[in-house]
Design a protein around this motif. Structure first.
Motif, PDB file in Angstrom:
ATOM      1  N   ILE A 178       1.062  -1.203  -0.123  1.00  0.00           N
ATOM      2  CA  ILE A 178      -0.014  -0.080   0.048  1.00  0.00           C
ATOM      3  C   ILE A 178       0.968   1.399   0.065  1.00  0.00           C
ATOM      4  O   ILE A 178       1.873   1.260   0.782  1.00  0.00           O
ATOM      5  CB  ILE A 178      -0.950   0.199   1.369  1.00  0.00           C
ATOM      6  CG1 ILE A 178      -1.978  -1.320   0.939  1.00  0.00           C
ATOM      7  CG2 ILE A 178      -1.811   1.552   1.379  1.00  0.00           C
ATOM      8  CD1 ILE A 178      -3.040  -1.282   2.203  1.00  0.00           C
ATOM      9  N   SER A 179       0.541   1.998  -0.810  1.00  0.00           N
ATOM     10  CA  SER A 179       1.256   3.388  -1.134  1.00  0.00           C
ATOM     11  C   SER A 179       2.464   3.336  -1.858  1.00  0.00           C
ATOM     12  O   SER A 179       3.110   4.251  -2.296  1.00  0.00           O
ATOM     13  CB  SER A 179       1.524   4.016   0.443  1.00  0.00           C
ATOM     14  OG  SER A 179       0.570   4.434   0.851  1.00  0.00           O
ATOM     15  N   VAL A 211     -10.534   5.634 -16.543  1.00  0.00           N
ATOM     16  CA  VAL A 211      -9.550   5.433 -17.364  1.00  0.00           C
ATOM     17  C   VAL A 211      -8.215   5.697 -16.668  1.00  0.00           C
ATOM     18  O   VAL A 211      -7.979   6.918 -16.440  1.00  0.00           O
ATOM     19  CB  VAL A 211      -9.689   5.734 -18.682  1.00  0.00           C
ATOM     20  CG1 VAL A 211      -8.448   5.267 -19.706  1.00  0.00           C
ATOM     21  CG2 VAL A 211     -11.256   5.180 -19.195  1.00  0.00           C
ATOM     22  N   ILE A 212      -7.280   4.747 -16.614  1.00  0.00           N
ATOM     23  CA  ILE A 212      -6.123   5.116 -16.254  1.00  0.00           C
ATOM     24  C   ILE A 212      -4.878   4.479 -17.470  1.00  0.00           C
ATOM     25  O   ILE A 212      -5.124   3.157 -17.746  1.00  0.00           O
ATOM     26  CB  ILE A 212      -5.397   4.218 -14.984  1.00  0.00           C
ATOM     27  CG1 ILE A 212      -6.352   4.756 -13.731  1.00  0.00           C
ATOM     28  CG2 ILE A 212      -4.017   4.758 -14.803  1.00  0.00           C
ATOM     29  CD1 ILE A 212      -5.965   4.206 -12.492  1.00  0.00           C
ATOM     30  N   GLU A 213      -4.408   5.206 -18.271  1.00  0.00           N
ATOM     31  CA  GLU A 213      -3.814   4.864 -19.440  1.00  0.00           C
ATOM     32  C   GLU A 213      -2.568   4.006 -19.369  1.00  0.00           C
ATOM     33  O   GLU A 213      -1.809   4.129 -18.163  1.00  0.00           O
ATOM     34  CB  GLU A 213      -3.681   6.187 -20.306  1.00  0.00           C
ATOM     35  CG  GLU A 213      -4.725   7.076 -20.533  1.00  0.00           C
ATOM     36  CD  GLU A 213      -4.614   8.241 -21.259  1.00  0.00           C
ATOM     37  OE1 GLU A 213      -3.412   8.716 -21.336  1.00  0.00           O
ATOM     38  OE2 GLU A 213      -5.475   9.033 -21.538  1.00  0.00           O
ATOM     39  N   GLN A 214      -1.978   3.291 -20.627  1.00  0.00           N
ATOM     40  CA  GLN A 214      -0.975   2.700 -20.172  1.00  0.00           C
ATOM     41  C   GLN A 214       0.336   3.472 -19.982  1.00  0.00           C
ATOM     42  O   GLN A 214       0.170   4.454 -20.516  1.00  0.00           O
ATOM     43  CB  GLN A 214      -0.668   1.857 -21.585  1.00  0.00           C
ATOM     44  CG  GLN A 214       0.411   1.001 -21.722  1.00  0.00           C
ATOM     45  CD  GLN A 214       0.477   0.016 -22.805  1.00  0.00           C
ATOM     46  OE1 GLN A 214      -0.502  -0.254 -23.702  1.00  0.00           O
ATOM     47  NE2 GLN A 214       1.564  -0.322 -23.173  1.00  0.00           N
ATOM     48  N   ASP A 215       1.395   2.976 -19.424  1.00  0.00           N
ATOM     49  CA  ASP A 215       2.457   3.704 -18.881  1.00  0.00           C
ATOM     50  C   ASP A 215       2.238   5.000 -17.862  1.00  0.00           C
ATOM     51  O   ASP A 215       3.393   5.486 -17.391  1.00  0.00           O
ATOM     52  CB  ASP A 215       3.330   4.417 -20.159  1.00  0.00           C
ATOM     53  CG  ASP A 215       3.581   3.254 -20.981  1.00  0.00           C
ATOM     54  OD1 ASP A 215       4.077   2.053 -20.515  1.00  0.00           O
ATOM     55  OD2 ASP A 215       3.666   3.500 -22.246  1.00  0.00           O
ATOM     56  N   ALA A 216       1.097   5.002 -17.434  1.00  0.00           N
ATOM     57  CA  ALA A 216       0.755   6.187 -16.462  1.00  0.00           C
ATOM     58  C   ALA A 216       1.409   5.504 -15.016  1.00  0.00           C
ATOM     59  O   ALA A 216       1.276   4.433 -14.666  1.00  0.00           O
ATOM     60  CB  ALA A 216      -0.878   6.373 -16.188  1.00  0.00           C
ATOM     61  N   SER A 217       1.825   6.515 -14.163  1.00  0.00           N
ATOM     62  CA  SER A 217       2.451   6.275 -12.834  1.00  0.00           C
ATOM     63  C   SER A 217       1.033   6.337 -11.881  1.00  0.00           C
ATOM     64  O   SER A 217       0.327   7.059 -11.965  1.00  0.00           O
ATOM     65  CB  SER A 217       3.353   7.358 -12.454  1.00  0.00           C
ATOM     66  OG  SER A 217       4.014   7.086 -11.271  1.00  0.00           O
ATOM     67  N   THR A 262       0.457  11.179  -7.378  1.00  0.00           N
ATOM     68  CA  THR A 262       0.705  12.630  -7.410  1.00  0.00           C
ATOM     69  C   THR A 262       2.057  12.942  -7.190  1.00  0.00           C
ATOM     70  O   THR A 262       2.662  12.157  -6.916  1.00  0.00           O
ATOM     71  CB  THR A 262      -0.093  12.918  -6.186  1.00  0.00           C
ATOM     72  OG1 THR A 262       0.399  12.355  -4.921  1.00  0.00           O
ATOM     73  CG2 THR A 262      -1.496  12.812  -6.387  1.00  0.00           C
ATOM     74  N   ASN A 263       2.555  13.846  -7.884  1.00  0.00           N
ATOM     75  CA  ASN A 263       3.852  14.297  -7.799  1.00  0.00           C
ATOM     76  C   ASN A 263       4.172  14.999  -6.365  1.00  0.00           C
ATOM     77  O   ASN A 263       3.437  16.125  -6.054  1.00  0.00           O
ATOM     78  CB  ASN A 263       4.131  15.350  -8.900  1.00  0.00           C
ATOM     79  CG  ASN A 263       3.998  14.775 -10.270  1.00  0.00           C
ATOM     80  OD1 ASN A 263       4.342  13.337 -10.076  1.00  0.00           O
ATOM     81  ND2 ASN A 263       3.630  15.437 -11.194  1.00  0.00           N
TER      82      ASN A 263
END
Length: 142
Positions: A83-84, A117-123, A140-141
């Motif tokens: 987790i995290s 939707v969470i796209e491919q290669d997304a962190s 999040t950054n």
């Protein structure tokens, strides 16, 4: 009488070595204390009574201390350690569908926390675990 208390202490000490809990050690310590007290107390009944009181008191105090210390301890299992953590999406995650997330070079089935939707290669960051699936959101950054 000191020799008898020494034998009792050794026997409880050996018993403690054979058990996984810290229980018999307190009786061994009680017997060691009685080695010294038996020089002042002649009554065998009084010695046995003191042995019981001292040993049970030590056991009770130690157990309460250990339980109180253990109450505030947070156990970290392997799953809780995930987790995290951050990873990346290998296969796109769609609403109400699973995708694949790579976390520490391991592939996991994952769903979106916000059902988006969470796209491919997304962190992504792991929010929780449901069964064998990771529940992730965009990282999040920080």
């Amino acid at each position: 009488m000191k020799l008898i208390w020494l034998i009792v202490a050794v026997l409880f000490g050996i018993g403690e070595l054979l058990t996984p809990s810290l229980t018999l050690i307190w009786f061994s310590i009680g017997a060691v204390i009685l080695i010294f007290l038996s020089g002042f107390i002649n009554s065998i009944i009084m010695q046995i009574f003191l042995f019981a009181i001292i040993s049970i008191s030590l056991l009770t105090i130690a157990t309460r201390k250990m339980v109180k210390k253990d109450e505030n301890h947070k156990y970290n299992t392997n799953l809780q350690a995930i987790i995290s953590k951050r990873g990346y999406v290998k296969k796109e995650i769609l609403p109400n569908k699973t995708g694949i997330v790579v976390l520490d070079s391991e592939e996991w089935t994952a769903i979106s926390f916000y059902n988006e939707v969470i796209e491919q290669d997304a962190s992504v960051e792991v929010v929780k675990i449901e069964g064998v699936k990771l529940v992730v959101k965009y990282a999040t950054n920080e």
